[in-house]
Design an enzyme around this catalytic site. Structure first.
Site, mmCIF file in Angstrom:
data_model
loop_
_atom_site.group_PDB
_atom_site.id
_atom_site.type_symbol
_atom_site.label_atom_id
_atom_site.label_comp_id
_atom_site.label_asym_id
_atom_site.label_seq_id
_atom_site.Cartn_x
_atom_site.Cartn_y
_atom_site.Cartn_z
ATOM 1 N N CYS A 1 0.840 -1.198 0.000
ATOM 2 C CA CYS A 1 0.000 0.000 0.000
ATOM 3 C C CYS A 1 0.877 1.252 0.000
ATOM 4 O O CYS A 1 0.653 2.199 -0.763
ATOM 5 C CB CYS A 1 -0.917 -0.010 1.214
ATOM 6 N N GLU B 1 -6.015 -3.384 -2.821
ATOM 7 C CA GLU B 1 -5.829 -1.970 -3.125
ATOM 8 C C GLU B 1 -6.451 -1.617 -4.487
ATOM 9 O O GLU B 1 -7.080 -0.574 -4.637
ATOM 10 C CB GLU B 1 -4.340 -1.613 -3.135
#
Length: 601
Positions: free
Chosen positions: A201, A274
């Site tokens: 991330c 994500e």
């Protein structure tokens, strides 16, 4: 057909000869199971792997996913500066939930770390999250995003948060669970697993920040989301991402191979979650991605055209056919029966292929020199078409030399098919075509246009992906009882032949739907088709293609920046229609980019 593709580094006689040396010195006709399978890593490659940290290796391995995040409608609109403020407000609201989960996960990881330095590093990263939350407060004030911090969490954000906190609580990888971590080593594993679920991330946001920052145009005035871009492209955030990666490397040093595999799976899962998060952002505005967004099967037809050699493949097909010929050729002292098609010995074949290769490369360079203007000219398709007639004549003469040489005599069709099935294709190529032809919501047709001497090799290469629906337009060997005579049925030998095939396919298409054409290619032989198509996408880095195109006024535009520019024009009210013969070609670094642009995630 390119006997050996010119100027591009992957298409040199040196590589051709090295392939022959590596493969032919030890192979015999019974060794087809190993054809087109990459050799073991060299010592140098292994040394490089050892120097690159775990986190960096994972990022390289799963970089494809980062491309899909960048090409989402939300990301493209944000980079273009025309994302609706309401959408950004909703995104900020979800991101606040993300950041709070990150802070808690760092807290849990710090408790599990058994090294003081690691604890300090985690504490600093947790403080960086607090700073980022304060930055979100400034977003709320600056853009009037009141209520952003109180909005309910959506399902995509919830999936990632649940996954992250479950990992940080010790509920993955066979660890006993919260409150039951018996040894310091078990706790360290949880800390490493947690960082494995967080690192992608951080790296993804750092990547997007830098990519978007590079697209900011100082002449266009203030970008509405410049502060967001500045934050994630800043040295401080880039440093935080790097520190997270370094910490993951440090915590993973003592882990077993099985435990490192668990971290890799966590890393990959986090990347996928994500992408789902970015894809789930609800937009109330038109976007030009994915290309099929407005596709109506009842009214539209998507026509994908692709080259084969070095567009789809890693090695030129001529090298594979040479491999088959030499491996299966008789030794100089081996007797051939009278009813067999006469063949050269393997030694003679090696020498002949080498001569053909060198002559082709040298004369190709001379041919290019003979028609490329010394000064750049304004784009004129007809002038380029006329100039490429010289290259077409050259390609046909080269093919005639090959057939007259006899190097293609005696190849068995079954050997060719087996080699095709084991041919290495570019990463993501098969998956892209599979999604195209298997989709029930697309009216799409795929055509492969190739100089390849043997269409059976192409069909076999795609059959391994169950892609029998692909239409292959290539040359064909002639066979007598499954053995090649050495002659070629010549259908597609040159740039002129390719573009004529392209036009004929479109001409023979029913006019019951509107066609949108995309051509994907890598070389000078594709340039006319690339320009004729509504969208021409160049994959790879052929220096000869760039040189010829540039001198004839063709513009090569990186795909994502090109889409950002087109998205700006689209929102400003200008047409989003794609059309050919504009002199603009888009360049892609991978099939992932092409997939993300055309089909989305």
């Amino acid at each position: 057909m390119r006997i050996l593709s010119p100027p591009n580094p992957i298409k040199t006689p040196a590589l051709f000869n090295s392939i022959l040396r590596l493969r032919f010195n030890s192979l015999r006709s019974h060794c087809f199971n190993s054809m087109a399978i990459p050799p073991p890593k060299s010592a140098m490659a292994s040394a490089v792997d050892n120097e690159v940290g775990l986190a960096r290796r994972f990022w390289i391995k799963f970089h494809r996913e980062s491309v899909f995040a960048m090409y989402t409608p939300f990301s493209l609109s944000l980079a273009s500066g025309n994302l609706k403020i309401e959408t950004f407000r909703h995104y900020i609201a979800q991101d606040v939930h993300f950041l709070k989960a990150f802070a808690h996960a760092y807290e849990l990881a710090e408790e599990c770390a058994d090294d003081d330095d690691a604890k300090v590093a985690i504490s600093l990263l947790r403080n960086a999250v607090r700073v980022e939350l304060k930055m979100h407060d400034s977003f709320v004030k600056e853009w009037g995003l009141h209520g952003a911090k109180k909005a309910a969490i959506n399902s995509a954000a919830a999936k990632y948060i649940d996954f992250l906190l479950a990992t940080a609580s010790g509920k993955v990888g066979g660890v006993k669970g919260p409150g039951k971590l018996a040894t310091p080593f078990e706790k360290t594993k949880v800390a490493a697993y947690t960082l494995g679920a967080m690192t992608p991330c951080m790296r993804l946001y750092a990547f997007l920040g830098k990519e978007f920052k590079a697209l900011l145009d100082p002449n266009e005035g203030s970008h509405p989301y410049k502060k967001w871009i500045d934050n994630y492209s800043s040295e401080s955030f880039q440093a935080s991402a790097a520190q997270t990666e370094e910490l993951l490397d440090k915590l993973s040093v003592s882990l077993t191979g099985e435990e490192l595999d668990i971290i890799e799976k966590l890393y990959h899962q986090a990347m996928k979650l994500e992408i789902e998060f970015f894809s789930a952002q609800s937009l109330v505005q038109p976007t030009i991605v994915p290309l099929i967004k407005e596709h109506n099967p009842a009214k539209d037809r998507l026509m994908i055209f692709s080259d084969f050699d070095l567009t789809c493949t890693v090695v030129d097909s001529s090298a594979i056919l040479a491999e088959i010929a030499i491996v299966t050729a008789p030794k100089s002292d081996q007797h051939q029966s009278e009813n067999q098609i006469a063949r050269m010995s393997s030694a003679d074949l090696r020498n002949t292929w080498g001569l053909l290769s060198r002559q082709y490369t040298e004369e190709y360079e001379q041919c290019i020199e003979s028609f490329v203007p010394t000064e750049k000219v304004v784009f004129d398709y007809n002038s380029l078409h006329k100039a490429l007639e010289k290259l077409s004549d050259f390609e046909k003469k080269a093919n005639n030399r090959v057939t007259k040489s006899g190097v293609l005599q005696g190849l068995n069709i079954e050997d060719i098919k087996r080699a095709g099935e084991r041919l290495i294709l570019q990463e993501g190529c098969i998956n892209f075509f599979q999604k195209i032809v298997k989709s029930e919501n697309l009216n799409a047709i795929v055509h492969v246009l190739s100089y390849c001497w043997c269409g059976d090799l192409i069909r076999s290469a795609f059959s391994s992906g169950d892609l029998h629906e692909l239409n292959v337009h290539a040359n064909e060997f002639t066979f007598e009882e499954s053995i090649s005579t050495g002659d070629i049925v010549k259908k597609v030998e040159s740039p002129i032949d390719k573009v004529q095939s392209f036009k004929d396919i479109l001409k023979n298409c029913r006019d019951d739907r509107k066609n949108l054409t995309v051509y994907i290619g890598d070389s000078v032989g594709d340039i006319l088709c690339l320009l004729e198509a509504d969208i021409g996408i160049v994959i790879g880095s052929s220096s000869s293609l760039r040189r010829v195109g540039t001198q004839f006024g063709v513009s090569f535009v990186p795909l994502f920046p090109g889409l950002v520019k087109k998205q700006k024009e689209f929102i400003e009210g200008r047409s989003s229609n794609w059309k050919g013969l504009t002199g603009i070609l888009y360049t892609a670094s991978s099939w992932a980019e092409i997939h993300a642009f055309i089909l989305g995630y």
